[in-house]
Write a protein that holds these residues in place. Structure first.
Motif, short mmCIF file in Angstrom:
data_model
loop_
_atom_site.label_atom_id
_atom_site.label_comp_id
_atom_site.label_asym_id
_atom_site.label_seq_id
_atom_site.Cartn_x
_atom_site.Cartn_y
_atom_site.Cartn_z
N ARG A 70 124.60 134.48 8.45
CA ARG A 70 124.30 135.72 8.31
C ARG A 70 123.75 136.13 6.79
N ALA A 71 124.25 135.46 5.83
CA ALA A 71 123.87 135.87 4.37
C ALA A 71 122.36 135.49 4.20
N ASP A 72 121.64 134.47 5.05
CA ASP A 72 120.37 134.01 4.71
C ASP A 72 119.39 134.70 5.60
N PRO A 73 118.27 135.13 5.35
CA PRO A 73 117.24 135.84 5.96
C PRO A 73 116.79 135.12 7.17
N ARG A 74 116.53 133.87 7.21
CA ARG A 74 116.28 132.92 8.18
C ARG A 74 117.09 133.23 9.29
N THR A 75 118.19 133.28 9.20
CA THR A 75 119.23 133.33 10.34
C THR A 75 120.07 134.73 10.43
N ALA A 76 119.68 135.66 9.57
CA ALA A 76 120.51 136.87 9.39
C ALA A 76 120.85 137.48 10.65
N ARG A 77 119.54 137.46 11.74
CA ARG A 77 119.69 138.28 12.81
C ARG A 77 119.87 137.30 13.99
N THR A 78 120.15 136.10 13.90
CA THR A 78 120.15 135.23 15.08
C THR A 78 121.56 135.27 15.89
N PRO A 79 121.48 135.74 17.04
CA PRO A 79 122.72 135.95 17.94
C PRO A 79 123.74 134.63 17.75
N LEU A 80 124.68 134.76 17.32
CA LEU A 80 125.98 133.69 17.32
C LEU A 80 127.05 133.92 18.22
N VAL A 81 127.16 132.85 18.83
CA VAL A 81 128.45 133.02 19.97
C VAL A 81 129.29 131.85 19.69
N ALA A 82 130.51 132.39 19.49
CA ALA A 82 131.89 131.33 19.27
C ALA A 82 132.35 130.99 20.69
N LEU A 83 132.13 129.62 20.88
CA LEU A 83 132.82 128.98 22.17
C LEU A 83 133.90 128.08 21.73
N SER A 84 135.31 128.89 21.60
CA SER A 84 136.31 128.43 20.98
C SER A 84 137.30 127.83 21.71
N SER A 85 137.97 126.59 21.41
CA SER A 85 138.97 125.86 21.83
C SER A 85 140.34 126.57 21.28
N ASP A 86 140.07 127.45 20.56
CA ASP A 86 141.21 128.04 19.93
C ASP A 86 141.40 129.60 20.54
#
Ligand SMILES: Nc1ncnc2c1ncn2[C@@H]1O[C@H](COP(=O)(O)OP(=O)(O)OP(=O)(O)O)[C@@H](O)[C@H]1O
Ligand SMILES: [Mg+2]
Length: 382
Positions: A70-86
């Motif tokens: 999120r802090a880097d302009p290259r990926t600041a807006r890339t959608p992030l999906v957590a696929l969590s075993s927790d």
């Protein structure tokens, strides 16, 4: 949807491969990383359109990885999906706080949820607009004719447009009843199909391996034959199965019974049309009212509904205007009480229109099927 580049970050290679295999069925390019640091490097180098991350990473917490992306302009807006075993709520909250757009728990249903989320994130045409028209049959109360109408209206859909292919899927638990109505005795059913490897239950499979019920003019995916077998059903596969069916058939009609479970709601949300079967007794109307309110609260528009009033229990009961007033909806088709005729046709595994071609109900079914298809098409184009 045009192909997207998706990065999967997960230390577990089997889990990564499974996700990759599933998503590759869409025209997506899948790239993989086995650690958080590798994920960061690849994300900044290859600019994926979406990053799926298992937050439990050995070298870097998923939350920290998300914060750095999120802090880097290259990926600041890339959608992030957590696929969590927790699966904990705490973990969900920390992931959200770190900048994940979505949090999905690893479970049998994770894949179908993931596909839904991806469709939504990419603002693609919603799934309901892809493939064959999907019409689901839902009853507020049991025994009101939902299954008989599903089978007979499917038959009439096929009768009206013989050049098109119609499939019926029975997902009523714990026992499907379309098979006994149409006289199917085969081994293949929803449960056996859900047990297949996702790579084997493709649209090609459904096109080639469902049984054509000749007199009924549709291909059948029978429901669970008994509760014991039903208990083994991998419900997480249902959405995918419906999706593949829609790729293989022009019309897919689904008997949902009276279920509003989470998997049933996923199917309802994809539907072009929801045929709501309402009985004429007071309790059926009251239950339907609760169902309607629930569907509305979940964002369903009344225009997706096709209310059918079925006088299944006899001549007495509420009138059509009374039911309309009570529910605040317009009844699209009213089916009269057919005495023992309907049960007789069902018992002989014969479509009503074949058994009693001169009965006015045969005409009503045919017209109802036509209207349903027209309404579903209109819904889709609108
Ligand atoms: N209009 C009608 N006139 C007379 N009988 C009817 C009518 N509609 C349905 N029936 C009869 O009602 C019975 C129940 O029908 P069906 O099994 O289709 O209902 P259902 O809502 O799917 O029930 P379930 O809750 O068990 O799934 C059947 O015997 C059917 O023949
Ligand atoms: Mg039924």
């Amino acid at each position: 949807m045009t192909g997207k580049k998706i990065l999967v970050v997960d230390a577990d290679v089997a889990s990564r491969n499974f996700i990759a295999r599933t998503l590759q069925k869409e025209p997506h390019e899948i790239i993989q990383a086995g650690s958080g640091k590798e994920g960061l490097i690849i994300a900044w180098r290859d600019h994926p359109d979406l990053i799926i991350i298992e937050p439990n990473l050995p070298d870097l917490k998923g939350e920290d990885l998300a914060s750095r992306l999120r802090a880097d302009p290259r990926t600041a807006r890339t959608p992030l999906v957590a696929l969590s075993s927790d699966p904990t709520t705490q973990r969900m909250k920390s992931c959200r706080d770190a900048g994940f757009n979505e949090f999905i728990r690893k479970s049998g249903e994770a894949v179908s949820t993931l596909i839904e989320v991806i469709d939504r994130l990419f603002g693609s045409v919603p799934t309901r607009r892809q493939g064959g028209l999907l019409i689901v049959f839902l009853g507020g109360k049991g025994g009101m004719g939902t299954s008989s109408l599903c089978a007979n209206l499917a038959m009439n859909v096929a009768l009206n447009q013989p050049e098109l292919r119609v499939a019926v899927a029975d997902i009523v638990l714990p026992i499907g009843s379309i098979a006994p109505i149409v006289g199917y005795e085969g081994e293949r059913n929803l449960v056996t199909v859900a047990d297949l490897d996702p790579g084997d239950s493709t649209s090609h499979f459904f096109r080639d391996h469902l049984t054509l019920m000749t007199e009924w003019r549709f291909y059948l995916l029978a429901g669970a034959p008994d509760p014991e077998v039903a208990n083994h059903l991998q419900v997480g596969r249902i959405q995918e199965i419906i999706r593949e069916l829609r790729h293989a058939y022009d019309f897919v009609l689904v008997d949902l019974g009276r279920s509003l479970s989470r998997f049933a709601m996923q199917v309802i949300h994809q539907a072009d049309l929801v045929a709501l079967v309402i009985g004429t007794d007071a309790s059926s109307v009251a239950l339907t009212k609760t169902v309607l309110e629930y569907l509305r609260s979940r964002g369903m528009s009344d225009s997706t509904l096709y209310p059918i009033l079925n006088r299944a229990i006899g001549l007495e009961g509420l009138s059509k205007p009374d039911v309309e007033k009570e529910l605040g909806i317009e009844i699209k088709t009213a089916i009269p009480y057919l005495g023992s005729h309907f049960a007789m046709a069902n018992n002989q595994h014969t479509p009503f229109a074949v058994k009693f071609p001169k009965d006015t109900a045969a005409v009503i079914f045919r017209e109802c099927a036509r209207q349903m298809v027209d309404t579903a098409k209109h819904q889709r184009s609108g």
